[in-house]
Design a protein around this motif. Structure first.
Motif, PDB file in Angstrom:
ATOM      1  N   ARG A 103       0.819  -1.213   0.000  1.00  0.00           N
ATOM      2  CA  ARG A 103       0.000   0.000   0.000  1.00  0.00           C
ATOM      3  C   ARG A 103       0.855   1.267   0.000  1.00  0.00           C
ATOM      4  NH1 ARG A 103      -3.613  -0.840   4.177  1.00  0.00           N
ATOM      5  NH2 ARG A 103      -5.388  -1.280   2.798  1.00  0.00           N
ATOM      6  N   THR A 104       2.001   1.233   0.696  1.00  0.00           N
ATOM      7  CA  THR A 104       2.858   2.410   0.776  1.00  0.00           C
ATOM      8  C   THR A 104       3.247   2.910  -0.612  1.00  0.00           C
ATOM      9  OG1 THR A 104       3.725   1.745   2.925  1.00  0.00           O
ATOM     10  CG2 THR A 104       5.039   3.299   1.668  1.00  0.00           C
ATOM     11  N   ALA A 105       3.583   1.985  -1.509  1.00  0.00           N
ATOM     12  CA  ALA A 105       3.954   2.381  -2.872  1.00  0.00           C
ATOM     13  C   ALA A 105       2.763   2.976  -3.613  1.00  0.00           C
ATOM     14  CB  ALA A 105       4.521   1.193  -3.628  1.00  0.00           C
ATOM     15  N   MET A 106       1.567   2.445  -3.374  1.00  0.00           N
ATOM     16  CA  MET A 106       0.389   2.999  -4.032  1.00  0.00           C
ATOM     17  C   MET A 106       0.097   4.407  -3.529  1.00  0.00           C
ATOM     18  SD  MET A 106      -3.450   1.368  -4.535  1.00  0.00           S
ATOM     19  CE  MET A 106      -2.951   0.210  -5.814  1.00  0.00           C
ATOM     20  N   SER A 107       0.364   4.655  -2.250  1.00  0.00           N
ATOM     21  CA  SER A 107       0.075   5.975  -1.681  1.00  0.00           C
ATOM     22  C   SER A 107       0.990   7.055  -2.248  1.00  0.00           C
ATOM     23  CB  SER A 107       0.207   5.926  -0.154  1.00  0.00           C
ATOM     24  OG  SER A 107       1.553   5.745   0.233  1.00  0.00           O
ATOM     25  N   VAL A 112      -3.895   7.310  -0.041  1.00  0.00           N
ATOM     26  CA  VAL A 112      -4.896   6.282   0.223  1.00  0.00           C
ATOM     27  C   VAL A 112      -5.060   6.153   1.740  1.00  0.00           C
ATOM     28  CG1 VAL A 112      -4.341   5.010  -1.887  1.00  0.00           C
ATOM     29  CG2 VAL A 112      -3.184   4.423   0.249  1.00  0.00           C
ATOM     30  N   ARG A 113      -6.099   5.443   2.145  1.00  0.00           N
ATOM     31  CA  ARG A 113      -6.333   5.206   3.569  1.00  0.00           C
ATOM     32  C   ARG A 113      -6.036   3.758   3.915  1.00  0.00           C
ATOM     33  NH1 ARG A 113     -12.207   8.034   4.890  1.00  0.00           N
ATOM     34  NH2 ARG A 113     -11.683  10.153   4.211  1.00  0.00           N
ATOM     35  N   ASN A 366       1.914  -0.096 -14.349  1.00  0.00           N
ATOM     36  CA  ASN A 366       1.921   1.152 -13.581  1.00  0.00           C
ATOM     37  C   ASN A 366       0.923   1.119 -12.434  1.00  0.00           C
ATOM     38  OD1 ASN A 366       3.809   2.537 -15.318  1.00  0.00           O
ATOM     39  ND2 ASN A 366       2.153   2.591 -16.835  1.00  0.00           N
ATOM     40  N   VAL A 367       1.345   1.606 -11.285  1.00  0.00           N
ATOM     41  CA  VAL A 367       0.475   1.637 -10.122  1.00  0.00           C
ATOM     42  C   VAL A 367      -0.694   2.604 -10.330  1.00  0.00           C
ATOM     43  CG1 VAL A 367       1.779   3.431  -8.897  1.00  0.00           C
ATOM     44  CG2 VAL A 367       0.466   1.739  -7.591  1.00  0.00           C
ATOM     45  N   GLU A 368      -0.482   3.646 -11.113  1.00  0.00           N
ATOM     46  CA  GLU A 368      -1.551   4.632 -11.344  1.00  0.00           C
ATOM     47  C   GLU A 368      -2.784   3.996 -11.986  1.00  0.00           C
ATOM     48  OE1 GLU A 368       2.320   6.715 -11.064  1.00  0.00           O
ATOM     49  OE2 GLU A 368       1.590   5.022 -12.277  1.00  0.00           O
ATOM     50  N   ASP A 369      -2.564   2.952 -12.802  1.00  0.00           N
ATOM     51  CA  ASP A 369      -3.682   2.324 -13.509  1.00  0.00           C
ATOM     52  C   ASP A 369      -4.586   1.525 -12.581  1.00  0.00           C
ATOM     53  OD1 ASP A 369      -2.628   3.386 -15.841  1.00  0.00           O
ATOM     54  OD2 ASP A 369      -1.507   1.564 -16.334  1.00  0.00           O
ATOM     55  N   ILE A 370      -4.066   1.112 -11.435  1.00  0.00           N
ATOM     56  CA  ILE A 370      -4.870   0.310 -10.511  1.00  0.00           C
ATOM     57  C   ILE A 370      -5.071   1.019  -9.175  1.00  0.00           C
ATOM     58  CG2 ILE A 370      -4.354  -1.947 -11.510  1.00  0.00           C
ATOM     59  CD1 ILE A 370      -2.127  -2.233  -9.380  1.00  0.00           C
ATOM     60  N   TRP A 371      -4.727   2.308  -9.129  1.00  0.00           N
ATOM     61  CA  TRP A 371      -4.898   3.063  -7.892  1.00  0.00           C
ATOM     62  C   TRP A 371      -6.347   2.984  -7.441  1.00  0.00           C
ATOM     63  CZ3 TRP A 371      -7.990   6.819  -5.973  1.00  0.00           C
ATOM     64  CH2 TRP A 371      -7.591   7.426  -4.777  1.00  0.00           C
ATOM     65  N   GLY A 375      -6.280   1.633  -1.336  1.00  0.00           N
ATOM     66  CA  GLY A 375      -4.907   1.193  -1.499  1.00  0.00           C
ATOM     67  C   GLY A 375      -4.717  -0.308  -1.443  1.00  0.00           C
ATOM     68  N   ILE A 376      -5.706  -1.065  -1.933  1.00  0.00           N
ATOM     69  CA  ILE A 376      -5.572  -2.520  -1.890  1.00  0.00           C
ATOM     70  C   ILE A 376      -5.097  -3.062  -3.233  1.00  0.00           C
ATOM     71  CG2 ILE A 376      -7.344  -2.720  -0.108  1.00  0.00           C
ATOM     72  CD1 ILE A 376      -9.211  -3.912  -2.296  1.00  0.00           C
TER      73      ILE A 376
END
Length: 393
Positions: A103-107, A112-113, A366-371, A375-376
């Motif tokens: 989750r940290t990388a997605m944030s 995210v929460r 890319n993480v942006e595509d699944i943000w 944040g799961i």
């Protein structure tokens, strides 16, 4: 619950391994260093991530502890641990992964929460216990049933654990009855982990293990089992752990539009390197884990030593000395595989890993595509930066 209780405070927490990275103290949520994961196919209990929503339950009297199976069943029944131990014992090697792993990388893409997990909210263990399919036969539900005679279509697990998200009520979750009654699904009422009795952090005296599914459904400290007509209406089924598109935010969210998340997607992580590394020029070996939900094996792990321009196929293994073949009888279908790849690295670069499962599912680039706002399920390509130095190394 006779024999087991959920404390109201955190004064009697169990001891934990000093190397764990603590993401929150109350409730206790912690993960091991990533380097601890690739060194062992079976994760040591002390280094298995800890995911909690409240104080750890206490066992006062194991002899009086029992689990009530009721709801839409013909023959409600109370079972003691002794009763469950009298059923055939199975050992299932299965990886549990928090839905919030990475989750940290997605944030870093957008806020995210949730608990700020790095890459180690995951572990692989040998779980011992009775198959839920055998347990449910004791209350008159045959194997491979999708509905009970009274109309039960889901199996709800209720914990001793009390949490604020349920307004002080118990943690709970459910799975479809057809999954619960399928011997091939290997759903366990587990009382052992890695050959030893469960410890308090991991659900002593009894927990559910649902292989191939996000960890939130493997309910610890089991209090009771209910057969219900619809999926569990608890917070963690209906107001959390659902996958929303990037367009949804906290102002326009409608929880009812999404199903509760069950299987986890294909995932891989480099564990032998941190996010920023200094290495000498020459051969660099990277190691890590790869896993997919639903019992899908890992067909391939690709590693790039030049930021994704070119790729090499990593070697894969589970047990040392036994070749890993996805979906082969010799392989553990619910467990991760470890991978390793080596290349010559002469200049600073980005090393990337991505896995492909047997259904040809592949991690998104890319993480942006699944943000998503919770944040799961961050399964984007895993990247680590490497700085090559030619002196003072």
């Amino acid at each position: 619950m006779p024999g087991v209780r959920g404390p109201s405070d955190y004064s009697k927490e169990p001891p934990r391994h000093p190397s764990l990275y603590i993401n929150s103290k109350e409730p206790f949520n912690a993960e091991p260093p990533r380097s601890a994961l690739f060194r062992s196919y079976v994760t040591p209990v002390d280094l298995f991530y800890k995911r909690n929503h409240g104080p750890i339950p206490m066992v006062d009297d194991i002899e009086s502890y029992s689990v009530l199976i009721s709801g839409l069943v013909e023959k409600p029944k109370k079972l003691s641990v002794k009763d469950i131990r009298m059923l055939p014992k199975y050992e299932v090697t299965a990886t549990l992964q928090c839905a919030g792993n990475r989750r940290t990388a997605m944030s870093k893409a957008r806020k995210v929460r949730g608990v700020g997990w790095d890459v180690s909210a995951i572990g692989n263990a040998v779980w011992g216990g009775a198959k839920l399919a055998d347990v449910l036969e004791l209350v008159g539900i045959p194997k491979l049933s999708s509905s009970s005679k009274s109309g039960g279509k889901h199996v709800e697990f209720i914990s001793v654990d009390k949490c604020k998200e349920e307004n002080g009520g118990p943690y709970k979750a459910s799975i479809p009855l057809i999954q619960a009654t399928s011997p091939e699904a290997d759903v366990l009422l587990a009382y052992e982990m890695n050959g030893e009795p469960l410890n308090r952090d991991h659900g002593y005296p009894l927990r559910v293990v649902v292989p191939g599914v996000i960890g939130a459904r493997s309910v610890k400290w089991l209090d009771s089992i209910n057969l219900i007509a619809e999926a569990c209406q608890g917070f963690f089924m209906q107001k959390d752990y659902k996958m929303f598109p990037p367009s949804v935010n906290w102002d326009n969210i409608n929880w009812s539009t999404r199903r509760p998340q069950m299987d986890f997607p294909v995932q891989s992580v480099i564990c032998s390197l941190e996010d920023a590394n200094a290495v000498k020029p020459g051969k660099v070996t990277v190691s890590g884990y790869a896993v997919s939900g639903g019992g899908r094996g890992i067909e391939r792990v690709d590693v790039s030593f030049d930021g994704g321009k070119t790729w090499v196929e990593a070697s894969r293994f589970q047990k040392f000395g036994i070749p890993y073949v996805a979906d082969d009888e010799s392989s553990d279908k619910w467990a991760w595989v470890l991978f390793e790849a080596t290349a010559d690295v002469q200049r600073s670069t980005e090393i990337v890993a991505k896995a492909v499962d047997v259904a040809a599912n592949v991690q998104p680039e890319n993480v942006e595509d699944i943000w998503n706002l919770r944040g799961i399920l961050n399964t984007s390509w895993h990247r680590v930066q490497v700085r090559v130095g030619h002196s003072n190394m």
